[in-house]
Design a protein around this motif. Structure first.
Motif, PDB file in Angstrom:
ATOM      1  N   VAL A 138       9.698  14.382   1.990  1.00 12.31           N
ATOM      2  CA  VAL A 138      10.848  14.563   1.114  1.00 12.31           C
ATOM      3  C   VAL A 138      10.537  15.659   0.100  1.00 12.31           C
ATOM      4  CG1 VAL A 138      10.049  12.741  -0.455  1.00 12.31           C
ATOM      5  CG2 VAL A 138      12.469  13.390  -0.444  1.00 12.31           C
ATOM      6  N   ASP A 139      11.547  16.436  -0.230  1.00 11.29           N
ATOM      7  CA  ASP A 139      11.430  17.452  -1.280  1.00 11.29           C
ATOM      8  C   ASP A 139      12.126  16.931  -2.530  1.00 11.29           C
ATOM      9  OD1 ASP A 139      10.094  19.294   0.361  1.00 11.29           O
ATOM     10  OD2 ASP A 139      12.005  20.025   1.185  1.00 11.29           O
ATOM     11  N   ILE A 140      11.445  17.064  -3.672  1.00 16.55           N
ATOM     12  CA  ILE A 140      12.026  16.615  -4.938  1.00 16.55           C
ATOM     13  C   ILE A 140      11.957  17.750  -5.948  1.00 16.55           C
ATOM     14  CG2 ILE A 140      11.424  14.214  -4.501  1.00 16.55           C
ATOM     15  CD1 ILE A 140       9.127  14.499  -6.457  1.00 16.55           C
ATOM     16  N   ALA A 141      12.671  17.569  -7.056  1.00 13.40           N
ATOM     17  CA  ALA A 141      12.699  18.595  -8.102  1.00 13.40           C
ATOM     18  C   ALA A 141      11.319  18.758  -8.733  1.00 13.40           C
ATOM     19  CB  ALA A 141      13.725  18.214  -9.160  1.00 13.40           C
ATOM     20  N   LYS A 142      11.125  19.879  -9.384  1.00 15.15           N
ATOM     21  CA  LYS A 142       9.836  20.168 -10.000  1.00 15.15           C
ATOM     22  C   LYS A 142       9.445  19.051 -10.971  1.00 15.15           C
ATOM     23  CE  LYS A 142      11.741  22.982 -13.770  1.00 15.15           C
ATOM     24  NZ  LYS A 142      11.740  24.292 -14.432  1.00 15.15           N
ATOM     25  N   ALA A 143       8.162  18.739 -10.995  1.00 13.45           N
ATOM     26  CA  ALA A 143       7.629  17.691 -11.865  1.00 13.45           C
ATOM     27  C   ALA A 143       6.151  17.967 -12.076  1.00 13.45           C
ATOM     28  CB  ALA A 143       7.834  16.310 -11.242  1.00 13.45           C
ATOM     29  N   ARG A 144       5.631  17.460 -13.145  1.00 12.72           N
ATOM     30  CA  ARG A 144       4.207  17.582 -13.416  1.00 12.72           C
ATOM     31  C   ARG A 144       3.445  16.453 -12.735  1.00 12.72           C
ATOM     32  NH1 ARG A 144       3.005  21.246 -17.492  1.00 12.72           N
ATOM     33  NH2 ARG A 144       4.724  21.858 -18.858  1.00 12.72           N
ATOM     34  N   PHE A 145       2.246  16.758 -12.260  1.00 12.54           N
ATOM     35  CA  PHE A 145       1.336  15.721 -11.803  1.00 12.54           C
ATOM     36  C   PHE A 145       0.669  15.091 -13.026  1.00 12.54           C
ATOM     37  CE2 PHE A 145       1.021  18.621  -7.914  1.00 12.54           C
ATOM     38  CZ  PHE A 145       1.984  17.907  -7.229  1.00 12.54           C
ATOM     39  N   GLU A 170       0.840  -1.189   0.000  1.00 12.19           N
ATOM     40  CA  GLU A 170       0.000   0.000   0.000  1.00 12.19           C
ATOM     41  C   GLU A 170       0.878   1.244   0.000  1.00 12.19           C
ATOM     42  OE1 GLU A 170      -3.391   2.312   2.717  1.00 12.19           O
ATOM     43  OE2 GLU A 170      -2.983   0.177   3.042  1.00 12.19           O
ATOM     44  N   VAL A 171       0.518   2.193  -0.859  1.00  7.21           N
ATOM     45  CA  VAL A 171       1.205   3.477  -0.918  1.00  7.21           C
ATOM     46  C   VAL A 171       0.151   4.565  -0.768  1.00  7.21           C
ATOM     47  CG1 VAL A 171       2.708   5.000  -2.233  1.00  7.21           C
ATOM     48  CG2 VAL A 171       2.939   2.522  -2.477  1.00  7.21           C
ATOM     49  N   ARG A 172       0.377   5.476   0.179  1.00  9.74           N
ATOM     50  CA  ARG A 172      -0.598   6.537   0.450  1.00  9.74           C
ATOM     51  C   ARG A 172       0.181   7.816   0.767  1.00  9.74           C
ATOM     52  NH1 ARG A 172      -5.854   6.638   2.926  1.00  9.74           N
ATOM     53  NH2 ARG A 172      -5.732   4.367   3.089  1.00  9.74           N
ATOM     54  N   GLY A 173      -0.233   8.921   0.148  1.00  8.62           N
ATOM     55  CA  GLY A 173       0.455  10.165   0.435  1.00  8.62           C
ATOM     56  C   GLY A 173      -0.101  11.330  -0.357  1.00  8.62           C
ATOM     57  N   SER A 174       0.644  12.436  -0.340  1.00 10.43           N
ATOM     58  CA  SER A 174       0.239  13.643  -1.045  1.00 10.43           C
ATOM     59  C   SER A 174       1.481  14.421  -1.451  1.00 10.43           C
ATOM     60  CB  SER A 174      -0.663  14.512  -0.168  1.00 10.43           C
ATOM     61  OG  SER A 174       0.030  14.933   0.992  1.00 10.43           O
ATOM     62  N   ALA A 175       1.279  15.324  -2.390  1.00  2.25           N
ATOM     63  CA  ALA A 175       2.375  16.183  -2.841  1.00  2.25           C
ATOM     64  C   ALA A 175       1.791  17.519  -3.250  1.00  2.25           C
ATOM     65  CB  ALA A 175       3.118  15.540  -4.012  1.00  2.25           C
ATOM     66  N   GLU A 176       2.599  18.563  -3.143  1.00  2.00           N
ATOM     67  CA  GLU A 176       2.142  19.874  -3.592  1.00  2.00           C
ATOM     68  C   GLU A 176       3.325  20.704  -4.047  1.00  2.00           C
ATOM     69  OE1 GLU A 176       0.750  22.769  -0.624  1.00  2.00           O
ATOM     70  OE2 GLU A 176       1.158  21.218   0.875  1.00  2.00           O
ATOM     71  N   VAL A 177       3.008  21.653  -4.908  1.00  2.00           N
ATOM     72  CA  VAL A 177       4.033  22.557  -5.405  1.00  2.00           C
ATOM     73  C   VAL A 177       4.558  23.398  -4.255  1.00  2.00           C
ATOM     74  CG1 VAL A 177       4.481  24.508  -6.937  1.00  2.00           C
ATOM     75  CG2 VAL A 177       2.984  22.649  -7.695  1.00  2.00           C
ATOM     76  N   SER A 178       5.871  23.476  -4.161  1.00  2.00           N
ATOM     77  CA  SER A 178       6.512  24.253  -3.100  1.00  2.00           C
ATOM     78  C   SER A 178       7.750  24.925  -3.687  1.00  2.00           C
ATOM     79  CB  SER A 178       6.905  23.350  -1.930  1.00  2.00           C
ATOM     80  OG  SER A 178       7.576  24.073  -0.917  1.00  2.00           O
ATOM     81  N   GLY A 179       7.660  26.239  -3.918  1.00  2.00           N
ATOM     82  CA  GLY A 179       8.776  26.945  -4.533  1.00  2.00           C
ATOM     83  C   GLY A 179       9.042  26.414  -5.923  1.00  2.00           C
TER      84      GLY A 179
END
Length: 273
Positions: A140-147, A116-125
């Motif tokens: 975790v912070d990752i490089a910009k990417a498209r949803f 099971e994988v559960r989570g969220s992400a949002e644009v930050s800077g």
């Protein structure tokens, strides 16, 4: 099986840095598509002697309220004298205006929960901020990417504008949800439907519409040089975002997905505030 998430759609989206153009003059269709799956090819190394299945993909929502994707991917895999049943169930929500994305994926083997994988992400800077609840708590912070919705909008815009090759990065919460993938996309010229195309007849009101042939390959972000893709997918794409005639190449085996049923939904009203 990330291609299911890639097929999610929206009318208007913002990327991590700049606005993505609207996809097609008529927008993107809320719909439910059912695909029959079959094994097209398998290497001896895969140990797979047969595979059949069904995929159900549903896209709903509005630009005002956000968009939801629900899909289920069920396969029966034969390996010699044994077989196993796999069942992947995913739901996502994407607020394309606010740059937010949430997801839950449960994978079952022989009707028992395997992952099971559960989570969220949002644009930050200039990047994305990812918060995971499963399989473990992680921020975790990752490089910009498209949803996924953004990615499909980008794809259709490129096709309409006549661009035939481009590279992008996508985050869809797949695998363990802690990284993005690099995609390379090849777009063919728009093609008319051939009279012998039996699958097109199952596309309902789209049966006579032209489409773009699309081929996409997915690479790990850390891949170097001319490394092989993790997997690739080819499909026929309509301007409203519906896809058919899927070929999913996972390296050791290849699946074919043929459209069995398509229902186009009435779009939800969206009143600008």
């Amino acid at each position: 099986m990330r291609m299911l998430a890639i097929a999610s759609l929206a009318l208007l989206a913002t990327t991590t840095v700049q606005a993505a153009p609207a996809a097609g003059a008529g927008g993107l269709a809320a719909h439910r598509a059912v695909y029959d799956l079959s094994l097209k090819d398998a290497s001896e190394r895969s140990g797979i002697s047969g595979m059949i299945g069904r995929m159900v993909y549903e896209f709903n929502g509005s630009a005002c309220e956000g968009y939801t994707v629900s899909f289920r991917f069920v396969t029966e895999i034969a390996t010699g004298e044994d077989s196993r049943l796999t069942d992947q169930q995913t739901t996502t929500f994407e607020d394309v205006r606010q740059g937010k994305f949430s997801f839950v994926t449960r994978s079952y083997v022989d009707q028992k929960l395997d992952h099971e994988v559960r989570g969220s992400a949002e644009v930050s800077g200039d990047g994305l901020s990812v918060d995971l609840d499963q399989p473990e708590k992680l921020a975790v912070d990752i490089a910009k990417a498209r949803f996924p919705t953004e990615h499909m909008i980008e794809l259709i815009h490129k096709a309409v504008e006549g661009e035939r090759f481009y590279e992008s990065r996508i985050y869809d919460g797949s695998d363990d949800g802690d990284k993005a993938m690099i995609t390379t996309t090849i777009l063919g010229d728009k093609q008319p439907v051939e009279a012998s195309d039996a699958e097109a007849k199952r596309a309902g009101e789209l049966a006579d519409d032209a489409f773009w042939p699309v081929s996409m390959s997915y690479f790990e972000e850390t891949a170097e040089g001319d490394g092989l893709p993790v997997y690739s997918i080819a499909f026929k794409l309509y301007e409203n975002g519906v896809t058919r005639d899927l070929t999913m190449d996972y390296g050791d085996f290849v699946l074919q997905g043929q459209l069995a049923q398509l229902d186009i939904f009435k779009p939800e009203p969206c009143v600008e505030q």
